[in-house]
Write a protein that holds these residues in place. Structure first.
Motif, PDB file in Angstrom:
ATOM      1  N   LYS A   9     119.057 100.765 -57.246  1.00 49.95           N
ATOM      2  CA  LYS A   9     118.758  99.875 -58.384  1.00 49.95           C
ATOM      3  C   LYS A   9     118.658  98.432 -57.902  1.00 49.95           C
ATOM      4  N   VAL A  48     108.217 110.244 -70.710  1.00 46.53           N
ATOM      5  CA  VAL A  48     109.249 109.283 -70.296  1.00 46.53           C
ATOM      6  C   VAL A  48     108.785 108.536 -69.041  1.00 46.53           C
ATOM      7  N   TYR A  49     108.253 109.288 -68.050  1.00 48.10           N
ATOM      8  CA  TYR A  49     107.797 108.645 -66.803  1.00 48.10           C
ATOM      9  C   TYR A  49     106.717 107.602 -67.103  1.00 48.10           C
ATOM     10  N   ASN A  52     108.067 104.483 -68.683  1.00 46.08           N
ATOM     11  CA  ASN A  52     108.770 103.655 -67.697  1.00 46.08           C
ATOM     12  C   ASN A  52     107.791 102.898 -66.793  1.00 46.08           C
ATOM     13  N   LYS A  53     106.669 103.532 -66.478  1.00 46.07           N
ATOM     14  CA  LYS A  53     105.666 102.874 -65.634  1.00 46.07           C
ATOM     15  C   LYS A  53     105.071 101.671 -66.370  1.00 46.07           C
ATOM     16  N   LYS A  55     106.464 100.024 -68.799  1.00 41.74           N
ATOM     17  CA  LYS A  55     107.529  99.022 -68.957  1.00 41.74           C
ATOM     18  C   LYS A  55     107.679  98.184 -67.675  1.00 41.74           C
ATOM     19  N   ALA A  56     107.641  98.853 -66.524  1.00 44.22           N
ATOM     20  CA  ALA A  56     107.791  98.125 -65.251  1.00 44.22           C
ATOM     21  C   ALA A  56     106.652  97.125 -65.077  1.00 44.22           C
ATOM     22  N   GLU A  59     107.353  94.086 -67.204  1.00 49.00           N
ATOM     23  CA  GLU A  59     108.408  93.253 -66.600  1.00 49.00           C
ATOM     24  C   GLU A  59     107.840  92.282 -65.566  1.00 49.00           C
ATOM     25  N   PRO A 264     114.851 104.704 -58.763  1.00 41.87           N
ATOM     26  CA  PRO A 264     114.337 103.397 -59.189  1.00 41.87           C
ATOM     27  C   PRO A 264     113.238 102.842 -58.284  1.00 41.87           C
ATOM     28  N   ILE A 267     108.878 103.889 -59.152  1.00 43.71           N
ATOM     29  CA  ILE A 267     108.037 103.071 -60.031  1.00 43.71           C
ATOM     30  C   ILE A 267     107.837 101.673 -59.430  1.00 43.71           C
TER      31      ILE A 267
END
Ligand code: NDP
Length: 284
Positions: A9, A48-49, A52-53, A55-56, A59, A264, A267
């Motif tokens: 992480k 879900v994957y 998350n992609k 979202k990254a 960010e 972690p 991604i």
């Protein structure tokens, strides 16, 4: 001996911050790196994957497009969508979340993605580039595993690296990346006779089998760096790796936990590949 725990992480955060600087530099030149992720159907884990992609990307201030197609989408319609995104200048990275429904030929899909935007690194041209030592896009999970070793200060050159597993998405590209970094590489599979003979000789041991806790402390060389790629959901709902963490950490020099190790990084390297693709398209 108690192993140093490789904190995936924390390293992922550090690596993301490095790539954000590069993404910001591109944005200052008017180029926003963009990733498109296509998902066909309703597989809950895949959803879900993909979330998350996306979202990254957000960010890091990247442009992202999440294209959700119904499970009955025809192969021709999917290929047409890929062709459209291949030609879209806002998109520098394009991937189709696997697995695709059975009526669609997965190989055809991978072949249709432009090798210049293939941030998963699964197109045969990019697989070939990695194999011939001219890497363009390395598959994200092995790439992330390599970065974990590098950031942890594990020396690779001249070391014996043993990779357990030979899938196209993890084992094989992992072995090629380690070879590229001058390790002496052994690949083990389900057909390997006396697996422990090889793992016990490994200075670097990467395990990607999908077999919960199959590598135990007695199979590990004292002081080895152990990268556990496995993600297995147990009956009690908890996640565990392919390595028996409790016994392994008493022998290894470094070890990744599950969760919080390789996971972690996957991604993170997808975002890195997208930024790198945008840099390349800008001639940087
Ligand atoms: P695959 O099922 O595609 O491949 C597994 C490999 O392990 C095969 O090559 C198989 O050998 C080998 N294997 C199986 N049993 C043994 C054994 N007893 N001894 C030696 N080798 C064995 O899996 P993946 O590579 O896709 O994934 C592996 C693991 O990594 C899974 O737990 C998966 O969930 C996880 N994973 C994690 C990711 C992350 O982001 N952290 C991303 C991708 C995967 P053979 O070829 O002979 O059958």
């Amino acid at each position: 001996m108690t192993a140093r725990i490789i904190d995936g992480k924390a390293i992922a955060q550090e690596v993301r911050a490095e790539w954000k600087i590069r993404a910001d530099a591109l944005k200052a030149r008017g180029i926003t790196p963009g990733l498109a992720v296509i998902i066909v159907g309703e597989d809950p884990a895949s959803k879900v994957y993909v979330a998350n992609k996306v979202k990254a990307c957000a960010e890091l201030g990247l442009h992202s497009e999440h294209i959700a197609l119904p499970a009955d989408t025809s192969e021709a319609a999917l290929l047409a969508k890929i062709a459209e995104l291949n030609a879209d200048p806002k998109i520098h990275g394009l991937l189709v979340q696997l697995p695709v429904p059975k009526h669609i030929d997965g190989d055809k899909v991978l072949n249709a993605i432009s090798p210049d935007k293939d941030v998963d690194g699964f197109h045969p041209i990019n697989v070939g580039a990695l194999a011939t030592g001219n890497m363009r896009f390395a598959p994200c999970t092995p790439y992330g595993s390599l970065v974990l070793l590098q950031k942890s200060g594990v020396s690779i050159e001249g070391k014996h690296a043993v990779v357990v597993g030979r899938s196209n998405i993890v084992g094989k590209p992992m072995a090629l990346l380690l070879l590229q970094h001058n390790a002496t590489v052994t690949i083990c599979t389900s057909k390997t006779v006396d697996l422990a003979k090889y793992t016990r000789d490994a200075d670097i041991l990467v395990v990607a089998t999908g077999r919960p806790k199959m590598i135990t402390g007695d199979m590990i060389k004292l002081g080895a760096a152990v990268i556990d790629v496995g993600i297995n959901r147990m009956a009690d709902g908890k996640l565990c790796g392919d390595v028996d963490f409790e016994s392994a950490k008493e022998v290894a020099g470094w070890i990744t936990p599950v969760p919080g190790g390789v996971g972690p990084m996957t991604i993170t390297m997808l975002v890195a590949n997208t930024v790198q693709s945008a840099e390349r398209s800008a001639g940087i």
